[in-house]
Design a protein around this motif. Sequence first.
Motif, PDB file in Angstrom:
ATOM      1  N   ARG A  71      -4.772   4.858   5.124  1.00  0.00           N
ATOM      2  CA  ARG A  71      -5.097   3.446   5.324  1.00  0.00           C
ATOM      3  C   ARG A  71      -6.269   3.078   4.420  1.00  0.00           C
ATOM      4  O   ARG A  71      -7.262   3.807   4.341  1.00  0.00           O
ATOM      5  N   LYS A  72      -6.179   1.941   3.725  1.00  0.00           N
ATOM      6  CA  LYS A  72      -7.280   1.494   2.872  1.00  0.00           C
ATOM      7  C   LYS A  72      -8.438   1.026   3.738  1.00  0.00           C
ATOM      8  O   LYS A  72      -8.304   0.051   4.482  1.00  0.00           O
ATOM      9  N   MET A  73      -9.558   1.713   3.606  1.00  0.00           N
ATOM     10  CA  MET A  73     -10.724   1.422   4.436  1.00  0.00           C
ATOM     11  C   MET A  73     -11.887   0.820   3.638  1.00  0.00           C
ATOM     12  O   MET A  73     -12.816   0.266   4.197  1.00  0.00           O
ATOM     13  N   MET A  82     -12.939   1.786 -10.212  1.00  0.00           N
ATOM     14  CA  MET A  82     -12.855   1.648  -8.766  1.00  0.00           C
ATOM     15  C   MET A  82     -12.182   2.875  -8.176  1.00  0.00           C
ATOM     16  O   MET A  82     -11.178   3.355  -8.705  1.00  0.00           O
ATOM     17  N   VAL A  83     -12.746   3.361  -7.082  1.00  0.00           N
ATOM     18  CA  VAL A  83     -12.159   4.450  -6.309  1.00  0.00           C
ATOM     19  C   VAL A  83     -11.779   3.893  -4.947  1.00  0.00           C
ATOM     20  O   VAL A  83     -12.627   3.323  -4.246  1.00  0.00           O
ATOM     21  N   ASN A  84     -10.520   4.016  -4.561  1.00  0.00           N
ATOM     22  CA  ASN A  84     -10.108   3.579  -3.233  1.00  0.00           C
ATOM     23  C   ASN A  84     -10.602   4.562  -2.177  1.00  0.00           C
ATOM     24  O   ASN A  84     -10.510   5.786  -2.363  1.00  0.00           O
ATOM     25  N   LEU A  85     -11.113   4.042  -1.073  1.00  0.00           N
ATOM     26  CA  LEU A  85     -11.464   4.869   0.082  1.00  0.00           C
ATOM     27  C   LEU A  85     -10.348   4.718   1.105  1.00  0.00           C
ATOM     28  O   LEU A  85     -10.164   3.637   1.676  1.00  0.00           O
ATOM     29  N   VAL A  86      -9.606   5.786   1.325  1.00  0.00           N
ATOM     30  CA  VAL A  86      -8.505   5.739   2.274  1.00  0.00           C
ATOM     31  C   VAL A  86      -8.708   6.798   3.352  1.00  0.00           C
ATOM     32  O   VAL A  86      -9.415   7.797   3.146  1.00  0.00           O
ATOM     33  N   GLY A  87      -8.088   6.555   4.490  1.00  0.00           N
ATOM     34  CA  GLY A  87      -8.197   7.498   5.599  1.00  0.00           C
ATOM     35  C   GLY A  87      -7.692   8.879   5.212  1.00  0.00           C
ATOM     36  O   GLY A  87      -6.631   9.022   4.612  1.00  0.00           O
ATOM     37  N   ALA A  88      -8.470   9.901   5.562  1.00  0.00           N
ATOM     38  CA  ALA A  88      -8.093  11.283   5.249  1.00  0.00           C
ATOM     39  C   ALA A  88      -6.910  11.716   6.103  1.00  0.00           C
ATOM     40  O   ALA A  88      -6.747  11.263   7.248  1.00  0.00           O
ATOM     41  N   GLU A  89      -6.088  12.586   5.525  1.00  0.00           N
ATOM     42  CA  GLU A  89      -4.962  13.135   6.279  1.00  0.00           C
ATOM     43  C   GLU A  89      -5.472  13.935   7.473  1.00  0.00           C
ATOM     44  O   GLU A  89      -6.477  14.638   7.387  1.00  0.00           O
ATOM     45  N   ASP A 129       0.811  -1.223   0.000  1.00  0.00           N
ATOM     46  CA  ASP A 129       0.000   0.000   0.000  1.00  0.00           C
ATOM     47  C   ASP A 129       0.845   1.274   0.000  1.00  0.00           C
ATOM     48  O   ASP A 129       0.601   2.213   0.758  1.00  0.00           O
ATOM     49  N   GLY A 130       1.861   1.297  -0.839  1.00  0.00           N
ATOM     50  CA  GLY A 130       2.695   2.494  -0.943  1.00  0.00           C
ATOM     51  C   GLY A 130       3.823   2.552   0.058  1.00  0.00           C
ATOM     52  O   GLY A 130       4.703   3.410  -0.040  1.00  0.00           O
ATOM     53  N   TYR A 134     -14.609  -2.234   4.303  1.00  0.00           N
ATOM     54  CA  TYR A 134     -13.817  -3.408   4.646  1.00  0.00           C
ATOM     55  C   TYR A 134     -13.987  -3.895   6.083  1.00  0.00           C
ATOM     56  O   TYR A 134     -13.579  -4.999   6.416  1.00  0.00           O
ATOM     57  N   GLY A 135     -14.530  -3.071   6.949  1.00  0.00           N
ATOM     58  CA  GLY A 135     -14.751  -3.506   8.318  1.00  0.00           C
ATOM     59  C   GLY A 135     -13.637  -3.158   9.276  1.00  0.00           C
ATOM     60  O   GLY A 135     -13.580  -3.690  10.390  1.00  0.00           O
TER      61      GLY A 135
END
Length: 414
Positions: free
Chosen positions: A383-385, A342-349, A186-187, A374-375
């Motif tokens: 973080r991938k959510m 697909m759009v990834n939902l990741v934790g905002a800064e 994940d980067g 994802y739970g």
Amino acid sequence: MIPLFGKWEVGFGNSTYFCSTTEPMSIDNSKHYFSSDFKLGILGGGQLGKMLLYETRKFDIHTVVMDASEDAPCKIACNEFVLGNLMDFDAVYNLGKQVDVLTIEIENVNVDALEKLEEEGIKVFPPTKALRIIQNKAQQKLFYVDKGIPTAEFHRFAYKSEIEDSIANGGMDFPFIWKAARFGYDGQGVKVVRKLEDLNGLPDGECIAEELIDFKNELAVIVARSVSGEVKTYPVVEMEFHPEANQVEYVICPARIDTKVAQKAQEIALLVADKIKHVGLLAVELFQTQDDKILVNEVAPRPHNSGHYSIEASYTNQFEQHIRAILDLPMGNTRSKVAGIMVNLVGAEGYTGDVVYENMTDILKLEGVTPHIYGKKHTRPFRKMGHVTIVNADVDEARKIAQQVKETIKVISK
């Protein structure tokens, strides 16, 4: 049981391979995977495992999942959950002895334990020979060179300090891509190095320094290869990355590229899968250079972020296809029914803590939008959510809606 004698044909993609034998060969059409005592083991309990479990539950295949986290997303959907360290020999070995077939949803697992399980007759997919190559990015790159697979120029180093010595002695120059040989995801474990100070704070272990490619597009092809050698590829997808986090933001299917470039990408992905003798799914990430050469970046031996669109957009999604491949069932249709993004939902800064998905109702009003959460209960920056799939007959219209989704939904904390 259907006996086969003499000579037969097996078609792989656009090619036909001929085999012959003097011994009878049997194809077993009476395997009882469904609603039976058969057990499938999965190492890793994250979101990829959770989405695999959508398919095992559909087929009523008994699953045993191991993960190091009590809060693993898989825990709610598997038949049996085992708490254990995926890098611990005994934990992996003991889990494998409980199941009939063992697979992974993350490549950072104890391969020595998997190898011993293979020797004792447990079916392990991907095979450990393939996994040993893929686990280490330096080994991956050496494998590509050895097999004549096009890839970016690179240098391999046992320690980060050797990079500084190489630069000082004129062995290499800026800019380049630093990659940790092991445990990147994940980067993480990847950084663009433009000056000596950019190496500060990076781990000091084995790594590679890779040529910074001036690419036109980042592409990916998922290859599915079954135990008996049936091979199928998914359409080429286009990936757009976040410039800071080095994470995929959008996956676009079909890729908006020339047909000849797409064909070349498919051919190289098939070559990689053939040379590495993979079983299951192999996601092959690629660069399309400015002069339309195709270079292999790296591979992942499992369902992959670049294939999430397939849940809504494909006749057979990547997770079902992985199950089909490792159980040696007939492979499904990989074509798309509709364009998918697909759009990834990741934790905002700036947000860490108990997660909140802001404006979810607003995106659900948009046409062709399906969110997947994802739970994971706690968020942190990047973080991938979850992810959101947008389907539409027109890929450009789907891309516009995807942009709207990205700008609307926020993954923040309480």
